[in-house]
Design an enzyme around this catalytic site. Structure first.
Site, PDB file in Angstrom:
ATOM      1  N   ARG A 169      56.666  -4.100  33.804  1.00 26.77           N
ATOM      2  CA  ARG A 169      55.834  -4.180  32.593  1.00 26.77           C
ATOM      3  C   ARG A 169      56.393  -3.302  31.473  1.00 26.77           C
ATOM      4  O   ARG A 169      56.242  -3.584  30.301  1.00 26.77           O
ATOM      5  CB  ARG A 169      54.397  -3.755  32.882  1.00 26.77           C
ATOM      6  CG  ARG A 169      53.722  -4.546  33.964  1.00 26.77           C
ATOM      7  CD  ARG A 169      53.770  -6.052  33.684  1.00 26.77           C
ATOM      8  NE  ARG A 169      52.993  -6.801  34.655  1.00 26.77           N
ATOM      9  CZ  ARG A 169      53.424  -7.145  35.872  1.00 26.77           C
ATOM     10  NH1 ARG A 169      54.652  -6.829  36.257  1.00 26.77           N
ATOM     11  NH2 ARG A 169      52.644  -7.810  36.692  1.00 26.77           N
ATOM     12  N   ALA A 175      46.003  21.365  32.122  1.00 22.94           N
ATOM     13  CA  ALA A 175      45.428  20.060  31.820  1.00 22.94           C
ATOM     14  C   ALA A 175      46.453  19.140  31.143  1.00 22.94           C
ATOM     15  O   ALA A 175      46.732  18.041  31.613  1.00 22.94           O
ATOM     16  CB  ALA A 175      44.204  20.238  30.925  1.00 22.94           C
ATOM     17  N   ARG A 225      39.624  18.719  34.647  1.00 21.23           N
ATOM     18  CA  ARG A 225      40.543  18.140  33.651  1.00 21.23           C
ATOM     19  C   ARG A 225      42.008  18.142  34.069  1.00 21.23           C
ATOM     20  O   ARG A 225      42.835  17.555  33.393  1.00 21.23           O
ATOM     21  CB  ARG A 225      40.399  18.897  32.329  1.00 21.23           C
ATOM     22  CG  ARG A 225      40.820  20.347  32.445  1.00 21.23           C
ATOM     23  CD  ARG A 225      40.335  21.209  31.300  1.00 21.23           C
ATOM     24  NE  ARG A 225      40.757  22.587  31.512  1.00 21.23           N
ATOM     25  CZ  ARG A 225      40.196  23.418  32.398  1.00 21.23           C
ATOM     26  NH1 ARG A 225      39.189  23.011  33.160  1.00 21.23           N
ATOM     27  NH2 ARG A 225      40.642  24.639  32.554  1.00 21.23           N
ATOM     28  N   LYS A 269      50.402  25.778  40.779  1.00 21.55           N
ATOM     29  CA  LYS A 269      50.297  24.484  40.099  1.00 21.55           C
ATOM     30  C   LYS A 269      51.618  23.719  40.099  1.00 21.55           C
ATOM     31  O   LYS A 269      51.641  22.503  40.273  1.00 21.55           O
ATOM     32  CB  LYS A 269      49.788  24.679  38.675  1.00 21.55           C
ATOM     33  CG  LYS A 269      48.339  25.125  38.645  1.00 21.55           C
ATOM     34  CD  LYS A 269      47.845  25.348  37.225  1.00 21.55           C
ATOM     35  CE  LYS A 269      46.395  25.825  37.281  1.00 21.55           C
ATOM     36  NZ  LYS A 269      45.854  26.038  35.912  1.00 21.55           N
ATOM     37  N   VAL A 324      56.713  31.929  32.063  1.00 21.60           N
ATOM     38  CA  VAL A 324      57.759  31.587  31.097  1.00 21.60           C
ATOM     39  C   VAL A 324      57.839  32.710  30.071  1.00 21.60           C
ATOM     40  O   VAL A 324      56.859  33.031  29.405  1.00 21.60           O
ATOM     41  CB  VAL A 324      57.440  30.250  30.400  1.00 21.60           C
ATOM     42  CG1 VAL A 324      58.488  29.950  29.338  1.00 21.60           C
ATOM     43  CG2 VAL A 324      57.368  29.125  31.423  1.00 21.60           C
ATOM     44  N   ASP A 332      49.092  27.124  26.855  1.00 22.56           N
ATOM     45  CA  ASP A 332      47.788  27.307  26.223  1.00 22.56           C
ATOM     46  C   ASP A 332      47.814  28.449  25.206  1.00 22.56           C
ATOM     47  O   ASP A 332      46.784  28.995  24.857  1.00 22.56           O
ATOM     48  CB  ASP A 332      46.720  27.590  27.295  1.00 22.56           C
ATOM     49  CG  ASP A 332      47.027  28.851  28.090  1.00 22.56           C
ATOM     50  OD1 ASP A 332      48.070  29.494  27.812  1.00 22.56           O
ATOM     51  OD2 ASP A 332      46.235  29.207  28.971  1.00 22.56           O
ATOM     52  N   CYS A 348      60.220  22.541  12.240  1.00 25.31           N
ATOM     53  CA  CYS A 348      59.960  23.103  13.561  1.00 25.31           C
ATOM     54  C   CYS A 348      58.614  23.816  13.534  1.00 25.31           C
ATOM     55  O   CYS A 348      57.934  23.870  12.510  1.00 25.31           O
ATOM     56  CB  CYS A 348      61.101  24.017  14.003  1.00 25.31           C
ATOM     57  SG  CYS A 348      61.052  25.706  13.335  1.00 25.31           S
ATOM     58  N   CYS A 399      39.903  27.790  24.706  1.00 25.35           N
ATOM     59  CA  CYS A 399      39.146  27.100  25.746  1.00 25.35           C
ATOM     60  C   CYS A 399      38.077  28.013  26.325  1.00 25.35           C
ATOM     61  O   CYS A 399      37.083  27.585  26.884  1.00 25.35           O
ATOM     62  CB  CYS A 399      40.069  26.621  26.850  1.00 25.35           C
ATOM     63  SG  CYS A 399      41.164  25.335  26.282  1.00 25.35           S
ATOM     64  N   CYS A 448      63.027  28.854   6.795  1.00 27.71           N
ATOM     65  CA  CYS A 448      62.575  29.081   8.173  1.00 27.71           C
ATOM     66  C   CYS A 448      63.547  30.006   8.906  1.00 27.71           C
ATOM     67  O   CYS A 448      64.750  29.738   8.954  1.00 27.71           O
ATOM     68  CB  CYS A 448      62.466  27.760   8.923  1.00 27.71           C
ATOM     69  SG  CYS A 448      62.072  27.974  10.670  1.00 27.71           S
TER      70      CYS A 448
HETATM   71 ZN   LIG Z   1      61.894  25.760  11.230  1.00 28.13          ZN
END
Ligand SMILES: [Zn+2]
Length: 338
Positions: free
Chosen positions: A6, A33, A65, A80, A104, A124, A165, A182, A240
């Protein structure tokens, strides 16, 4: 290829696109989530290799969720990332899913991004998103920002030096406490599904080379107030620091604070000052005199009075029962050592 028939019929992908998906590697950073929904869609779409990084373990309050996880994962407190890899193997055995149980931060984000053609944001918090942005802009890897709180969500795809960015759009970290989280507003699953779906659609366009179909802006959705908006963005900001001047403040920052309060969890994450690998079996044996100890191959959990310490193999701990970093640090020193 039958299982993807598909998707191959869909002219945006076709057989050539499906082959590109199979050969691709995507990184999902944060598997709560949004990450859960992203991982499931990418696995079902046949993206050949997934790398999933998350620092936390599954709890009952996630199940409303976080669609990859089950009551069994919560009971066993499976990390997780590991639970996600186990579920991916059941969904699509053609997909190779690499689980990274880790926080991280700037010591590992570039290594995680390495070798991936696209990065999806399942985190988050903004501090980690700036890290993702820096690593991806530096290495020229496209990534897709996403966030959801309450019934509201946003998404934006970043192609380094081609589009704005995250730093171009949000130059400063929002002040702590200025945005709803949250924790204060809760979140409903439908908006998670919307944001993750848009992120994955953008990722599929990037992986199949259909960049002309990217939505090219900041997408905003509110599934309760029924507002859907697309804010067009100009190209990269010539001022930037990241994409114009190649200055990566998040990557180059001092090592993050050793203790970080986890949003909405009554918990603090304590990281060791130096990278370490623990012998979890020995730790579990040592802690048995201090309280109730449970363990699985990834972590050891100690319940001691009002506190619960969950210690991972990388020597990180999540201390539950406090939102005070000093208390968490001293519990860590007492039970794990420094
Ligand atoms: Zn930038």
């Amino acid at each position: 290829m039958e299982r993807y028939s598909r998707q191959i019929l869909f002219e945006g992908i076709g057989e050539a696109g499906q082959r590109r998906l199979r050969a691709a590697r995507a990184l999902v950073l944060g598997c709560g989530a949004l990450g859960s929904a992203q991982v499931e869609m990418l696995a079902r779409a046949g993206v050949g290799r997934l790398r999933v990084a998350d620092r936390d373990f599954v709890e009952e309050s996630n199940l409303q969720r976080q669609s990859l996880f089950t009551e069994r994962d919560a009971r066993e407190r499976v990390p997780k990332a590991a639970a996600a890899a186990r579920r991916v193997a059941e969904i699509n055995s053609d997909v190779e899913c690499e689980a990274v149980v880790a926080d991280v931060n700037n010591s590992n984000v570039e290594r995680l991004v390495e070798g991936c053609e696209v990065v999806l944001d399942g985190t988050d918090n903004f501090a980690t998103r700036y890290l993702i942005n820096d690593a991806c802009v530096k290495r020229g890897v496209p990534w897709v920002y996403g966030a959801a709180v309450g019934s509201y969500g946003v998404s934006m795809a970043v192609r380094p030096r081609e589009t704005a960015c995250l730093r171009c759009v949000f130059p400063e970290l929002p002040a702590a406490g200025s945005a709803e989280t949250c924790d204060t507003a809760g979140v409903i699953m439908p908006v998670i599904a919307v944001v993750a779906a848009v992120q994955v659609a953008e990722a599929l366009k990037l992986l199949t080379g259909r960049v002309e179909n990217l939505n090219g802006g900041l997408m905003q959705f509110d599934v309760w107030r029924n507002e859907w908006r697309r804010v067009s963005l100009a190209g990269p900001d010539p001022e930037c620091p990241a994409c114009a001047h190649g200055r990566f403040d998040s990557l180059n920052a001092e090592r993050p604070e050793m203790a970080a309060v986890l949003c909405g969890r009554d918990a603090v994450q304590v990281s060791p000052a130096r990278a370490a690998e623990l012998d979890l079996g020995a730790l579990a044996a040592r802690l048995r005199s201090a309280g109730e100890v449970k363990s699985n191959p990834y972590l050891v959990r100690l319940r001691a009075g009002a506190y619960e310490l969950t210690v991972f193999r990388d020597a990180r701990a999540i201390v539950r029962g406090t939102d005070d970093p000093a208390t968490a640090r001293s519990l860590y020193a007492r039970y794990v050592g420094t």
